[in-house]
Design an enzyme around this catalytic site. Sequence first.
Site, mmCIF file in Angstrom:
data_model
loop_
_atom_site.group_PDB
_atom_site.id
_atom_site.type_symbol
_atom_site.label_atom_id
_atom_site.label_comp_id
_atom_site.label_asym_id
_atom_site.label_seq_id
_atom_site.Cartn_x
_atom_site.Cartn_y
_atom_site.Cartn_z
ATOM 1 N N GLU A 22 42.960 21.043 -34.221
ATOM 2 C CA GLU A 22 42.921 22.080 -33.177
ATOM 3 C C GLU A 22 43.596 21.568 -31.914
ATOM 4 O O GLU A 22 44.335 22.285 -31.239
ATOM 5 C CB GLU A 22 41.474 22.479 -32.860
ATOM 6 C CG GLU A 22 40.763 23.196 -33.996
ATOM 7 C CD GLU A 22 39.364 23.606 -33.607
ATOM 8 O OE1 GLU A 22 38.489 22.722 -33.508
ATOM 9 O OE2 GLU A 22 39.147 24.804 -33.375
ATOM 10 N N TYR A 54 42.289 40.676 -8.602
ATOM 11 C CA TYR A 54 42.122 40.345 -10.025
ATOM 12 C C TYR A 54 43.272 39.506 -10.563
ATOM 13 O O TYR A 54 43.132 38.837 -11.577
ATOM 14 C CB TYR A 54 41.856 41.585 -10.891
ATOM 15 C CG TYR A 54 42.679 42.807 -10.545
ATOM 16 C CD1 TYR A 54 44.028 42.864 -10.815
ATOM 17 C CD2 TYR A 54 42.071 43.914 -9.944
ATOM 18 C CE1 TYR A 54 44.774 43.989 -10.499
ATOM 19 C CE2 TYR A 54 42.798 45.038 -9.619
ATOM 20 C CZ TYR A 54 44.154 45.070 -9.897
ATOM 21 O OH TYR A 54 44.876 46.176 -9.571
ATOM 22 N N GLU A 74 32.282 26.852 -24.771
ATOM 23 C CA GLU A 74 31.267 26.929 -23.718
ATOM 24 C C GLU A 74 31.774 26.229 -22.444
ATOM 25 O O GLU A 74 31.567 26.717 -21.329
ATOM 26 C CB GLU A 74 29.962 26.231 -24.143
ATOM 27 C CG GLU A 74 29.104 27.013 -25.127
ATOM 28 C CD GLU A 74 29.514 26.787 -26.587
ATOM 29 O OE1 GLU A 74 28.721 27.133 -27.450
ATOM 30 O OE2 GLU A 74 30.636 26.288 -26.859
ATOM 31 N N ARG A 206 17.164 54.196 20.277
ATOM 32 C CA ARG A 206 18.383 54.178 21.075
ATOM 33 C C ARG A 206 19.034 55.550 21.142
ATOM 34 O O ARG A 206 19.192 56.237 20.153
ATOM 35 C CB ARG A 206 19.398 53.202 20.483
ATOM 36 C CG ARG A 206 20.755 53.339 21.144
ATOM 37 C CD ARG A 206 21.553 52.111 20.993
ATOM 38 N NE ARG A 206 22.890 52.305 21.539
ATOM 39 C CZ ARG A 206 23.759 51.342 21.671
ATOM 40 N NH1 ARG A 206 23.444 50.132 21.316
ATOM 41 N NH2 ARG A 206 24.946 51.576 22.163
ATOM 42 N N ARG A 215 20.467 50.525 27.611
ATOM 43 C CA ARG A 215 20.057 50.863 26.262
ATOM 44 C C ARG A 215 18.811 50.074 25.879
ATOM 45 O O ARG A 215 18.606 48.952 26.330
ATOM 46 C CB ARG A 215 21.176 50.631 25.246
ATOM 47 C CG ARG A 215 21.631 49.203 25.020
ATOM 48 C CD ARG A 215 22.601 48.654 26.056
ATOM 49 N NE ARG A 215 23.802 49.431 26.303
ATOM 50 C CZ ARG A 215 24.915 49.303 25.565
ATOM 51 N NH1 ARG A 215 24.966 48.478 24.571
ATOM 52 N NH2 ARG A 215 25.955 50.009 25.859
ATOM 53 N N ASP A 218 20.831 47.080 21.623
ATOM 54 C CA ASP A 218 22.215 47.043 21.166
ATOM 55 C C ASP A 218 22.327 45.897 20.169
ATOM 56 O O ASP A 218 21.898 44.784 20.454
ATOM 57 C CB ASP A 218 23.132 46.788 22.378
ATOM 58 C CG ASP A 218 24.611 46.809 22.015
ATOM 59 O OD1 ASP A 218 25.007 47.621 21.155
ATOM 60 O OD2 ASP A 218 25.369 46.013 22.598
ATOM 61 N N ASP A 220 25.219 44.076 17.942
ATOM 62 C CA ASP A 220 26.653 43.996 17.667
ATOM 63 C C ASP A 220 26.931 42.948 16.601
ATOM 64 O O ASP A 220 26.355 41.857 16.630
ATOM 65 C CB ASP A 220 27.412 43.594 18.941
ATOM 66 C CG ASP A 220 27.404 44.698 19.993
ATOM 67 O OD1 ASP A 220 27.356 45.881 19.607
ATOM 68 O OD2 ASP A 220 27.441 44.369 21.196
HETATM 69 N N1 PH2 Z 1 26.241 44.790 26.658
HETATM 70 C C1 PH2 Z 1 27.229 45.613 26.958
HETATM 71 C C2 PH2 Z 1 27.815 45.680 28.281
HETATM 72 N N2 PH2 Z 1 27.276 44.760 29.196
HETATM 73 N N3 PH2 Z 1 25.869 43.004 29.783
HETATM 74 C C3 PH2 Z 1 24.933 42.128 29.452
HETATM 75 N N4 PH2 Z 1 24.535 41.242 30.365
HETATM 76 N N5 PH2 Z 1 24.373 42.114 28.218
HETATM 77 C C4 PH2 Z 1 24.760 42.988 27.257
HETATM 78 O O1 PH2 Z 1 24.242 42.933 26.114
HETATM 79 C C5 PH2 Z 1 25.770 43.918 27.581
HETATM 80 C C6 PH2 Z 1 26.318 43.884 28.872
HETATM 81 C C7 PH2 Z 1 27.797 46.478 25.943
HETATM 82 O O2 PH2 Z 1 27.259 46.331 24.762
HETATM 83 MG MG MG Z 2 27.274 45.315 22.938
HETATM 84 MG MG MG Z 3 27.091 47.789 20.430
#
Ligand code: PH2
Ligand code: MG
Ligand code: MG
Length: 290
Positions: A22, A54, A74, A206, A215, A218, A220
């Site tokens: 083989e 792929y 295997e 929010r 807010r 937030d 992010d």
């Molecule tokens: N978020 C913002 C704008 N400005 N400033 C601070 N100090 N902290 C934040 O989280 C923040 C901001 C937009 O998301």
């Molecule tokens: Mg932000």
């Molecule tokens: Mg945001």
Amino acid sequence: VTDSILLTGVSATGYHGVFDFEKREGQEFSVDIKLTVNHDWASSTDDVRWTVNYASVAQIAHEAIVGPPVDLIETLADQIAREVINLAGVLQVEVTVHKPHAPIAVTFGNVSVTRTRSANLSQSVRVALGIGSNMGDRQAHLQSVLDALNAASEVNVIDVSPVYETAPVGGPEQQDFLNAVVIINTALSPQEVLDLAHDCEIRAGRVREVHWGPRTLDVDVLAYGALQSDDTQLTLPHPRIAERGFVLIPWADVDPEFVPLTGKTVADLARAVGSDGVHLTDIQLALWGK
Ligand code: PH2
Ligand code: MG
Ligand code: MG
């Protein structure tokens, strides 16, 4: 996740087998590969960079077949599975190696072995989330993010920074923020992480009244591994990180060596922006939730 990519019949002559003849004469080997992936991001961007190509998978299989001889199929299946599972975005791989002309003394149809490997969630994508609140019970709002992340499946909460009280940057006159950064490992797609972030914001009541206004919460997505994206829904890394002490200072506490922008670590960026208006508090968020 239930999305998959199926690649079948990658075949070539190889020299694998227990018997000398083989290894001398060679024979056909054929490989099927089933990948478990997440198509969300690829289909929303229509961009091959956000999926598993792929063609690369086929190349890995082909090279293993024609590569250095091993005794067992295997072993061959495992070699391929190991390489494929390391490709970014592969959650699970199932490799089947067929040896249709194996030296078997009786009439047979086909013989194959299958090897399955799963990506370890702790090896999945590292995501940084920036969290902020300047309305209501600010600390409770930040804590609610950790609670939600701990409750989410396919998310491992790795670390949370100290909490900073920060002067508002941009927007109308408003109260000071509490800000922190959370590091998670996750098998979720970028879109799923964004959805989770939005869920957290909504649960904290929010309302998006004033752009950049006060807010309750937030959340992010600062970075999703090394992914770079200019999708309008989710630009990665987050477009304004380099200017924001309230993001960089806490981020540098938990992941200083991470490189969100070419050639610059979080620690470098934090040093460059400085800590004006960013004050350490003694508030401790509960990493594993409440
Ligand atoms: N978020 C913002 C704008 N400005 N400033 C601070 N100090 N902290 C934040 O989280 C923040 C901001 C937009 O998301
Ligand atoms: Mg932000
Ligand atoms: Mg945001």
